[in-house]
Design a protein around this motif. Structure first.
Motif, mmCIF file in Angstrom:
data_model
loop_
_atom_site.group_PDB
_atom_site.id
_atom_site.type_symbol
_atom_site.label_atom_id
_atom_site.label_comp_id
_atom_site.label_asym_id
_atom_site.label_seq_id
_atom_site.Cartn_x
_atom_site.Cartn_y
_atom_site.Cartn_z
ATOM 1 N N ALA A 164 0.839 -1.208 0.000
ATOM 2 C CA ALA A 164 0.000 0.000 0.000
ATOM 3 C C ALA A 164 0.872 1.254 0.000
ATOM 4 C CB ALA A 164 -0.921 -0.007 1.217
ATOM 5 N N SER A 165 1.937 1.212 0.786
ATOM 6 C CA SER A 165 2.816 2.381 0.889
ATOM 7 C C SER A 165 3.455 2.716 -0.443
ATOM 8 C CB SER A 165 3.906 2.139 1.936
ATOM 9 O OG SER A 165 3.316 1.997 3.205
ATOM 10 N N SER A 166 3.865 1.662 -1.178
ATOM 11 C CA SER A 166 4.524 1.972 -2.454
ATOM 12 C C SER A 166 3.508 2.323 -3.533
ATOM 13 C CB SER A 166 5.451 0.833 -2.884
ATOM 14 O OG SER A 166 4.724 -0.325 -3.127
ATOM 15 N N ARG A 167 2.331 1.653 -3.530
ATOM 16 C CA ARG A 167 1.333 1.959 -4.570
ATOM 17 C C ARG A 167 0.804 3.385 -4.464
ATOM 18 N NH1 ARG A 167 -3.225 -2.595 -6.005
ATOM 19 N NH2 ARG A 167 -1.900 -4.425 -5.826
ATOM 20 N N TRP A 168 0.585 3.847 -3.228
ATOM 21 C CA TRP A 168 -0.044 5.161 -3.057
ATOM 22 C C TRP A 168 0.883 6.191 -2.415
ATOM 23 C CZ3 TRP A 168 -3.093 0.666 -2.454
ATOM 24 C CH2 TRP A 168 -4.066 0.516 -3.462
ATOM 25 N N ASN A 169 2.167 5.850 -2.379
ATOM 26 C CA ASN A 169 3.140 6.821 -1.902
ATOM 27 C C ASN A 169 2.801 7.328 -0.489
ATOM 28 O OD1 ASN A 169 5.505 8.080 -2.435
ATOM 29 N ND2 ASN A 169 4.582 9.871 -3.449
ATOM 30 N N LEU A 170 2.512 6.377 0.398
ATOM 31 C CA LEU A 170 2.094 6.769 1.753
ATOM 32 C C LEU A 170 3.269 7.305 2.556
ATOM 33 C CD1 LEU A 170 -0.255 3.790 2.749
ATOM 34 C CD2 LEU A 170 -0.839 5.955 1.620
ATOM 35 N N ILE A 171 2.948 8.168 3.491
ATOM 36 C CA ILE A 171 3.953 8.688 4.408
ATOM 37 C C ILE A 171 4.034 7.768 5.628
ATOM 38 C CG2 ILE A 171 4.561 10.663 5.871
ATOM 39 C CD1 ILE A 171 2.861 12.305 3.700
ATOM 40 N N ASP A 172 2.893 7.154 5.965
ATOM 41 C CA ASP A 172 2.860 6.225 7.098
ATOM 42 C C ASP A 172 1.690 5.273 6.894
ATOM 43 O OD1 ASP A 172 3.003 5.044 9.749
ATOM 44 O OD2 ASP A 172 3.960 6.891 10.423
ATOM 45 N N ALA A 173 1.823 4.059 7.413
ATOM 46 C CA ALA A 173 0.736 3.077 7.357
ATOM 47 C C ALA A 173 0.736 2.280 8.654
ATOM 48 C CB ALA A 173 0.923 2.150 6.167
ATOM 49 N N ILE A 174 -0.453 1.993 9.163
ATOM 50 C CA ILE A 174 -0.584 1.251 10.422
ATOM 51 C C ILE A 174 -1.579 0.109 10.223
ATOM 52 C CG2 ILE A 174 -1.327 1.347 12.849
ATOM 53 C CD1 ILE A 174 -0.755 4.321 12.849
ATOM 54 N N ILE A 175 -1.220 -1.086 10.677
ATOM 55 C CA ILE A 175 -2.190 -2.178 10.793
ATOM 56 C C ILE A 175 -2.006 -2.786 12.190
ATOM 57 C CG2 ILE A 175 -3.044 -4.384 9.923
ATOM 58 C CD1 ILE A 175 -1.733 -3.775 7.232
ATOM 59 N N ILE A 176 -3.069 -2.735 12.987
ATOM 60 C CA ILE A 176 -3.055 -3.384 14.308
ATOM 61 C C ILE A 176 -4.186 -4.407 14.288
ATOM 62 C CG2 ILE A 176 -3.346 -3.092 16.798
ATOM 63 C CD1 ILE A 176 -2.461 -0.149 16.407
ATOM 64 N N HIS A 177 -3.878 -5.662 14.554
ATOM 65 C CA HIS A 177 -4.917 -6.703 14.543
ATOM 66 C C HIS A 177 -4.868 -7.449 15.863
ATOM 67 C CE1 HIS A 177 -7.710 -9.658 13.089
ATOM 68 N NE2 HIS A 177 -7.693 -9.158 11.863
ATOM 69 N N ARG A 178 -6.023 -7.613 16.474
ATOM 70 C CA ARG A 178 -6.069 -8.347 17.738
ATOM 71 C C ARG A 178 -6.253 -9.835 17.509
ATOM 72 N NH1 ARG A 178 -10.444 -6.243 21.527
ATOM 73 N NH2 ARG A 178 -9.416 -7.663 22.972
ATOM 74 N N VAL A 179 -5.795 -10.627 18.481
ATOM 75 C CA VAL A 179 -6.026 -12.067 18.489
ATOM 76 C C VAL A 179 -6.491 -12.457 19.889
ATOM 77 C CG1 VAL A 179 -4.361 -12.637 16.668
ATOM 78 C CG2 VAL A 179 -3.583 -12.498 19.037
ATOM 79 N N GLY A 180 -7.042 -13.670 20.017
ATOM 80 C CA GLY A 180 -7.526 -14.114 21.315
ATOM 81 C C GLY A 180 -9.003 -13.825 21.469
ATOM 82 N N PRO A 181 -9.501 -13.920 22.714
ATOM 83 C CA PRO A 181 -10.942 -13.756 22.957
ATOM 84 C C PRO A 181 -11.398 -12.300 22.921
ATOM 85 C CG PRO A 181 -9.802 -14.232 25.015
ATOM 86 C CD PRO A 181 -8.764 -14.303 23.935
ATOM 87 N N MET A 182 -12.564 -12.077 22.319
ATOM 88 C CA MET A 182 -13.153 -10.740 22.222
ATOM 89 C C MET A 182 -14.658 -10.806 22.457
ATOM 90 S SD MET A 182 -11.167 -9.472 18.850
ATOM 91 C CE MET A 182 -9.674 -10.440 18.756
ATOM 92 N N SER A 183 -15.244 -9.622 22.712
ATOM 93 C CA SER A 183 -16.685 -9.534 22.941
ATOM 94 C C SER A 183 -17.303 -8.620 21.888
ATOM 95 C CB SER A 183 -16.960 -8.948 24.327
ATOM 96 O OG SER A 183 -16.325 -9.727 25.309
#
Lengths: 83, 152
Positions: B68-87
């Motif tokens: 994504a950063s190279s395709r759209w020339n991003l200055i910053d990119a973040i992906i945070i994904h949780r694992v484990g139990p959720m509600s």
């Protein structure tokens, strides 16, 4: 020796999450490994026959004709459902 | 920046940290938060557990953010994904893209979440009043759709 891993629904169906096995001399591709595992019985034969399953060799999604050799980690993955 | 974690994330804190990293270089930040719904396929959902493939999952997220950063020339990119139990109502995933102008940030953010949903090794198991079940992949959207739009 290779490390085999099975995830999510696959792990539950097979009753195993990971194992270390010695590759038979005639097994040198993902497809060959799969056929060899399917000889374990009906459960393995049917479960691994699912065309939707992905296989990762050393954390890279790989085709069934990808080669496997000692030291590799090969994982069977059900369709992903994150996000 | 990518993270896979058990604990909840605070989107406000993440966005503020991003903004201070940007130092005035970006004109746009687009973010997305995926939440646990309380209903799926007609059944009330009381909980959800996310499984991943440690090592491969992080690698897949790095590749998605880099692409994504190279395709759209991003200055910053973040992906945070949780694992484990959720509600229900918990955040599952946080995605953000920062770029000079808004169009690139919108397209990159959509690309990252859509690609993540079809390519990153995560599996959801949901709990209903009738027990637990693995979520099946339903109508995956084409991850290339935002890319095609960027050529318009």
């Amino acid at each position: 020796m290779v490390q085999l891993r099975y995830f999510a629904s696959l792990r539950e169906r097979l009753g195993i999450g990971e194992e270390t096995v010695s590759l038979p001399v005639h097994v040198n591709t993902v497809a060959g490994l799969q056929l060899w595992l399917q000889e374990r019985g009906t459960l393995w034969a049917e479960t691994l026959a699912d065309q939707r399953l992905l296989v990762a060799v050393n954390h890279e999604i790989s085709e069934r004709n990808a080669s496997v050799s000692d030291g590799d980690e090969i994982a069977w993955l059900p369709p992903v459902t994150g996000g | 920046m990518i993270r896979v974690q058990q604990e909840d994330f605070d989107a406000g804190v993440e966005l503020e940290a991003l903004r201070s990293r940007l130092q005035g270089t970006a004109g746009a930040v687009v973010s997305f938060i995926g939440l646990v719904r309380n209903l799926n396929e007609g059944d009330a959902i009381t909980g959800m557990t996310l499984e991943h493939y440690p090592g491969m999952t992080e690698k897949a997220l790095v590749e998605i953010a880099s692409e994504a950063s190279s395709r759209w020339n991003l200055i910053d990119a973040i992906i945070i994904h949780r694992v484990g139990p959720m509600s229900p109502n918990d955040g599952i995933v946080f995605v953000a893209a920062a770029s000079a102008h808004r169009k690139e940030a919108f397209l990159a953010c959509e690309y990252m979440i859509t690609t993540l949903k079809t390519e990153a090794p995560f599996w959801k198991k949901e709990t209903t009043s009738r027990g637990t079940r693995w979520v099946s992949q339903t109508c995956p959207e084409s991850p290339d759709k935002p890319a095609e739009q960027s050529n318009n």
